[in-house]
Design a protein around this motif. Structure first.
Motif, PDB file in Angstrom:
ATOM      1  N   ALA A  70       0.830  -1.207   0.000  1.00  0.00           N
ATOM      2  CA  ALA A  70       0.000   0.000   0.000  1.00  0.00           C
ATOM      3  C   ALA A  70       0.863   1.256   0.000  1.00  0.00           C
ATOM      4  N   ALA A  71       1.959   1.243   0.759  1.00  0.00           N
ATOM      5  CA  ALA A  71       2.839   2.412   0.832  1.00  0.00           C
ATOM      6  C   ALA A  71       3.600   2.629  -0.481  1.00  0.00           C
ATOM      7  N   LYS A  76      -2.239   4.776  -6.360  1.00  0.00           N
ATOM      8  CA  LYS A  76      -2.726   3.827  -7.367  1.00  0.00           C
ATOM      9  C   LYS A  76      -3.883   3.021  -6.791  1.00  0.00           C
ATOM     10  N   ARG A  77      -4.739   2.581  -7.663  1.00  0.00           N
ATOM     11  CA  ARG A  77      -5.810   1.666  -7.255  1.00  0.00           C
ATOM     12  C   ARG A  77      -5.183   0.285  -7.137  1.00  0.00           C
ATOM     13  N   ARG A  78      -5.236  -0.294  -5.923  1.00  0.00           N
ATOM     14  CA  ARG A  78      -4.504  -1.520  -5.612  1.00  0.00           C
ATOM     15  C   ARG A  78      -5.447  -2.698  -5.403  1.00  0.00           C
ATOM     16  N   ALA A  79      -4.921  -3.910  -5.713  1.00  0.00           N
ATOM     17  CA  ALA A  79      -5.671  -5.142  -5.467  1.00  0.00           C
ATOM     18  C   ALA A  79      -4.706  -6.258  -5.116  1.00  0.00           C
ATOM     19  N   LYS A 104     -12.995  -0.962  -0.769  1.00  0.00           N
ATOM     20  CA  LYS A 104     -12.865   0.482  -0.563  1.00  0.00           C
ATOM     21  C   LYS A 104     -11.401   0.906  -0.691  1.00  0.00           C
ATOM     22  N   ASP A 105     -10.537   0.402   0.201  1.00  0.00           N
ATOM     23  CA  ASP A 105      -9.114   0.763   0.190  1.00  0.00           C
ATOM     24  C   ASP A 105      -8.308  -0.072  -0.792  1.00  0.00           C
ATOM     25  N   ILE A 106      -8.756  -1.296  -1.023  1.00  0.00           N
ATOM     26  CA  ILE A 106      -7.976  -2.253  -1.794  1.00  0.00           C
ATOM     27  C   ILE A 106      -8.919  -3.323  -2.344  1.00  0.00           C
TER      28      ILE A 106
END
Length: 171
Positions: A70-71, A76-79, A104-106
């Motif tokens: 995440a850091a 960026k949109r992360r998955a 939401k976050d990932i």
């Protein structure tokens, strides 16, 4: 086929950085999935592919890996792709502990469509595999061997079904 489908789904949903998580890659299926994922991601150079290996019991290591991912891609949109159902559960628990909310976050997508996946938060997108058919075919081969068959070993591929839930919805 399955890995191509799930990677394509995440890319179509706008995910820009994808982390492929697996237990140690000692099984051919995991290795095939990882190679297919990396090959698919190479076709989209503006997107970012990461991979990680975790032990199911290493909660701290998994949490650190997720936080580092995440850091590394804050804008960026992360998955995350999980290679199997047991690992998906461990990842979901780790995300909860560190305050990451899938959908939401990932994004979160896992192989194996376990019953609880539809009940977890907004639901977790999964790849349903025909486990009954796979087991039935394996048993059939075993019975043939017991009865003296010496036909060569062969692989049989089964198609999965993508079950889309809230964890990978478009932004």
């Amino acid at each position: 086929e399955a890995t191509t489908e799930i990677t394509r789904h995440l890319l179509q949903q706008g995910f820009e950085a994808i982390l492929f998580l697996s237990e140690p890659v000692t099984i051919n299926t995991r290795l095939d999935r990882l190679h297919t994922f990396l090959k698919m991601m190479q076709k989209t150079p503006q997107r970012f592919a990461e991979q990680g290996e975790v032990e199911l019991e290493d909660d701290e290591g998994l949490e650190k890996l997720l936080l580092d991912f995440a850091a590394q891609y804050p804008d960026k949109r992360r998955a995350v792709i999980s290679v199997n159902g047991a690992l998906t559960l461990v990842i979901a628990r780790a995300m909860r502990r560190i305050g990451m909310v899938w959908g939401k976050d990932i994004g979160l997508l896992g192989f194996d469509d376990l019953e609880w996946a539809e009940l977890a938060g907004v639901g977790i997108t999964t790849l349903r595999q025909p486990t009954y058919d796979m087991g039935y075919a394996a048993l059939g081969q075993l019975v043939k061997r017991i009865h003296g068959s010496d036909e060569p070993i062969r692989e049989h591929a089964f198609s999965g079904e993508l079950i889309i839930r809230g964890s990978t919805q478009s932004a």
